[in-house]
Design an enzyme around this catalytic site. Structure first.
Site, PDB file in Angstrom:
ATOM      1  N   LYS A 127       3.812  -9.545  91.285  1.00 19.66           N
ATOM      2  CA  LYS A 127       2.549  -9.096  90.689  1.00 19.66           C
ATOM      3  C   LYS A 127       1.985 -10.236  89.862  1.00 19.66           C
ATOM      4  CE  LYS A 127       0.080  -5.223  90.582  1.00 19.66           C
ATOM      5  NZ  LYS A 127       0.026  -4.138  91.578  1.00 19.66           N
TER       6      LYS A 127
HETATM    7  P1  NAD Z   1     -10.163  -0.382  89.950  1.00 19.11           P
HETATM    8  O1  NAD Z   1     -10.387  -1.438  88.927  1.00 19.11           O
HETATM    9  O2  NAD Z   1     -10.903  -0.441  91.239  1.00 19.11           O
HETATM   10  O3  NAD Z   1     -10.425   1.078  89.327  1.00 19.11           O
HETATM   11  C1  NAD Z   1      -9.857   1.550  88.154  1.00 19.11           C
HETATM   12  C2  NAD Z   1     -10.852   2.539  87.563  1.00 19.11           C
HETATM   13  O4  NAD Z   1     -10.236   3.229  86.484  1.00 19.11           O
HETATM   14  C3  NAD Z   1     -12.105   1.864  86.995  1.00 19.11           C
HETATM   15  O5  NAD Z   1     -13.257   2.520  87.505  1.00 19.11           O
HETATM   16  C4  NAD Z   1     -11.962   2.020  85.469  1.00 19.11           C
HETATM   17  O6  NAD Z   1     -13.206   2.154  84.808  1.00 19.11           O
HETATM   18  C5  NAD Z   1     -11.140   3.313  85.385  1.00 19.11           C
HETATM   19  N1  NAD Z   1     -10.348   3.438  84.160  1.00 19.11           N
HETATM   20  C6  NAD Z   1      -9.626   2.493  83.510  1.00 19.11           C
HETATM   21  N2  NAD Z   1      -9.014   3.020  82.442  1.00 19.11           N
HETATM   22  C7  NAD Z   1      -9.359   4.325  82.401  1.00 19.11           C
HETATM   23  C8  NAD Z   1      -9.031   5.411  81.554  1.00 19.11           C
HETATM   24  N3  NAD Z   1      -8.235   5.245  80.502  1.00 19.11           N
HETATM   25  N4  NAD Z   1      -9.567   6.637  81.823  1.00 19.11           N
HETATM   26  C9  NAD Z   1     -10.366   6.819  82.887  1.00 19.11           C
HETATM   27  N5  NAD Z   1     -10.711   5.820  83.743  1.00 19.11           N
HETATM   28  C10 NAD Z   1     -10.208   4.596  83.508  1.00 19.11           C
HETATM   29  O7  NAD Z   1      -8.577  -0.376  90.202  1.00 19.11           O
HETATM   30  P2  NAD Z   1      -7.810   0.261  91.441  1.00 19.11           P
HETATM   31  O8  NAD Z   1      -7.542  -0.811  92.419  1.00 19.11           O
HETATM   32  O9  NAD Z   1      -8.471   1.508  91.858  1.00 19.11           O
HETATM   33  O10 NAD Z   1      -6.394   0.583  90.749  1.00 19.11           O
HETATM   34  C11 NAD Z   1      -6.190   1.749  89.967  1.00 19.11           C
HETATM   35  C12 NAD Z   1      -4.697   1.977  89.790  1.00 19.11           C
HETATM   36  O11 NAD Z   1      -4.071   2.093  91.083  1.00 19.11           O
HETATM   37  C13 NAD Z   1      -3.941   0.853  89.088  1.00 19.11           C
HETATM   38  O12 NAD Z   1      -2.862   1.409  88.379  1.00 19.11           O
HETATM   39  C14 NAD Z   1      -3.400   0.033  90.242  1.00 19.11           C
HETATM   40  O13 NAD Z   1      -2.270  -0.745  89.878  1.00 19.11           O
HETATM   41  C15 NAD Z   1      -3.032   1.138  91.203  1.00 19.11           C
HETATM   42  N6  NAD Z   1      -2.927   0.754  92.608  1.00 19.11           N
HETATM   43  C16 NAD Z   1      -3.955   0.112  93.237  1.00 19.11           C
HETATM   44  C17 NAD Z   1      -3.829  -0.181  94.601  1.00 19.11           C
HETATM   45  C18 NAD Z   1      -4.963  -0.794  95.383  1.00 19.11           C
HETATM   46  O14 NAD Z   1      -4.837  -0.894  96.613  1.00 19.11           O
HETATM   47  N7  NAD Z   1      -6.060  -1.173  94.772  1.00 19.11           N
HETATM   48  C19 NAD Z   1      -2.651   0.131  95.285  1.00 19.11           C
HETATM   49  C20 NAD Z   1      -1.627   0.798  94.605  1.00 19.11           C
HETATM   50  C21 NAD Z   1      -1.782   1.113  93.262  1.00 19.11           C
END
Ligand code: NAD
Length: 437
Positions: A127
């Site tokens: 990561k």
């Molecule tokens: P992203 O940046 O596209 O979206 C995250 C969203 O969450 C944003 O819209 C942000 O405004 C919102 N957010 C942040 N803190 C918040 C809170 N306290 N309350 C409400 N909303 C909040 O990120 P993503 O890629 O969608 O990732 C989200 C989660 O999923 C992370 O934990 C990431 O590690 C995990 N994840 C992502 C992927 C992927 O393929 N992108 C895969 C597995 C896990």
């Protein structure tokens, strides 16, 4: 078969974790380590392998200068952590956020090791992160940060070494810049160095929505297992970014009723269901979910405690803790984010008989399709979206059943079952390779 028949509630508690201090509860690395220790003990893992698998194998910290739009120079800090490369190249996203820390990146890297092992794909765990606020940076500044960060860690990257992907605050454009910077240094186009790229640069069809797609598959599996109908199944999603918006859209398309969306700047609620396609368009246009006309504005944190069948946190770590877990009113907790639930909260969820689909299983659709992207790049032959999704469905359903069977056979909860299954697989490979010394 109903879940209560599979796992007696009394066996589900992770009582050894009660010793975590309040600081440790909120530290993702300590939380990960506590679960690792608990699962390793249940597995009777020998003490040597325990030590090997508990620590990341490499941690890189870089401080690098970037020219800002106003002519000034800023110095940024970035991390890349390889937790294990025993089963294959390191794999894991890069996060841009103001509060990224080494402990957070360490935890995220180890979760990637366990996640890749749960879905049985040939990757290790890695990561990265850069301390910055992407919302306050121009495209030009983001590009310069990305290229310089890539150059600083370049000798540790490569299709056979470490393959980054998007995470919070990064997207397919970030991956395109990393791919180009790496390729410029190698003097040839190397598209397999990252996944989550735009399709015309060697990205996989289906990758953008893959994590959401995988979440929808495990929700279907959980409903089947718990004998609950899709009709009338109410879902609340926290985070409307890549993972949350795609999961909400795909679940709504399957007939689930998405009644709540909690975003950083506010919550939305509509007991009859929110029109997710309209909300996606609204967010694109206004860059916020607040003010959306098809729902009522509610407190974003309180929304997590509203009654629903599925609560799907898809934002960030530590949102379900010992402080709010007792007030949750969902039947299923499906973890889209990495590390949304603390170990102390897990005990409370067990008492409440909430069925948890743990992060290292639930959100593995993204890395699984990243694996497909890496395979396609190396073959130079690309699959249709339906071929990608069919393969993804198969792996997600099979992995869900593997974890449930493991939980039943070992009388542990789903999260510990997923850890035990993963640690067992990584330990087996590590033991077979032997220790080079
Ligand atoms: P992203 O940046 O596209 O979206 C995250 C969203 O969450 C944003 O819209 C942000 O405004 C919102 N957010 C942040 N803190 C918040 C809170 N306290 N309350 C409400 N909303 C909040 O990120 P993503 O890629 O969608 O990732 C989200 C989660 O999923 C992370 O934990 C990431 O590690 C995990 N994840 C992502 C992927 C992927 O393929 N992108 C895969 C597995 C896990």
């Amino acid at each position: 078969m109903a879940e209560e028949q599979l796992i007696p509630a009394t066996e589900q508690k992770e009582t050894d974790m009660a010793t975590l201090t309040p600081e440790q509860e909120m530290n993702p690395w300590d939380a990960q380590a506590a679960r690792f220790d608990f699962a390793a003990k249940k597995l009777n893992l020998d003490s040597g392998l325990w030590k090997v698998l508990r620590q990341p194998c490499r941690e890189i910290i870089v401080h690098f200068p970037v020219s800002m739009d106003d002519g000034s120079i800023e110095v940024f800090t970035g991390y890349r952590v390889h937790h294990s490369v025993a089963r294959g190249p390191g794999k894991g996203g890069i996060r841009y956020a103001p509060d990224v820390s080494l402990d957070e990146v360490r935890a995220l890297a180890s979760w990637m090791t366990w996640k890749c092992a749960v879905v049985n794909i040939p990757f290790g765990g890695a990561k990265g992160g850069v301390i910055c606020d992407p919302k306050k940076l121009s495209q030009g500044e983001l590009e310069r940060i990305t290229r310089r960060y890539t150059a600083e860690i370049i000798e540790f990257l490569g299709p056979e070494k470490d393959v980054p992907a998007p995470d919070m605050g990064t997207d397919e454009q970030t991956m395109a810049w990393i791919m180009d910077t790496y390729s410029m240094h190698m003097r040839q186009t190397v598209n397999a160095v990252v996944t989550g790229k735009p399709v015309n640069l060697g990205g996989s069809r289906g990758r953008t929505a893959a994590t959401g797609h995988g979440l929808a598959v495990v929700c279907d599996e959980a409903l089947k297992l718990l004998e609950m109908p899709v009709e009338g199944c109410r879902v609340i999603v926290q985070g409307f970014g890549n993972v949350g918006s795609n999961a909400a859209r795909l679940l709504a398309d399957k007939g689930y009723t998405v009644i709540g969306i909690a975003e950083y700047d506010g919550g939305l609620y509509n007991s009859n269901g929110i029109d997710i396609h309209a909300l996606v368009e609204y967010r694109k246009r206004t860059r916020t979910v607040t003010g959306f006309p098809g729902a009522q504005a509610v407190d974003k944190d309180e929304l997590l405690t509203y009654e629903c069948e599925i609560l799907l946190p898809a934002a960030t770590e530590n949102v379900i803790t010992s402080h709010n877990a007792a007030r949750l009113r969902c039947r299923i907790l499906c973890e889209g984010a990495n590390g949304p639930t603390t170990p102390l909260a897990d005990d409370i969820l067990s008492d409440k008989k909430i069925f948890v689909i743990p992060d290292i299983l639930a959100n593995a659709g993204g890395v699984t399709t990243s694996y497909f992207e890496w395979v396609q790049d190396r073959m130079g032959y690309f699959w249709t979206e339906s071929e990608v999704n069919q393969r993804l469905d198969h792996i997600m359903s099979e992995s869900f059943r593997d974890v449930i069977t493991y939980a039943r056979n070992h009388q542990v909860n789903n999260r510990i079952a997923a850890y035990m299954l993963a640690i067992d697989r990584v330990a087996y490979t590590t033991r077979q390779r032997g220790i080079y010394a």
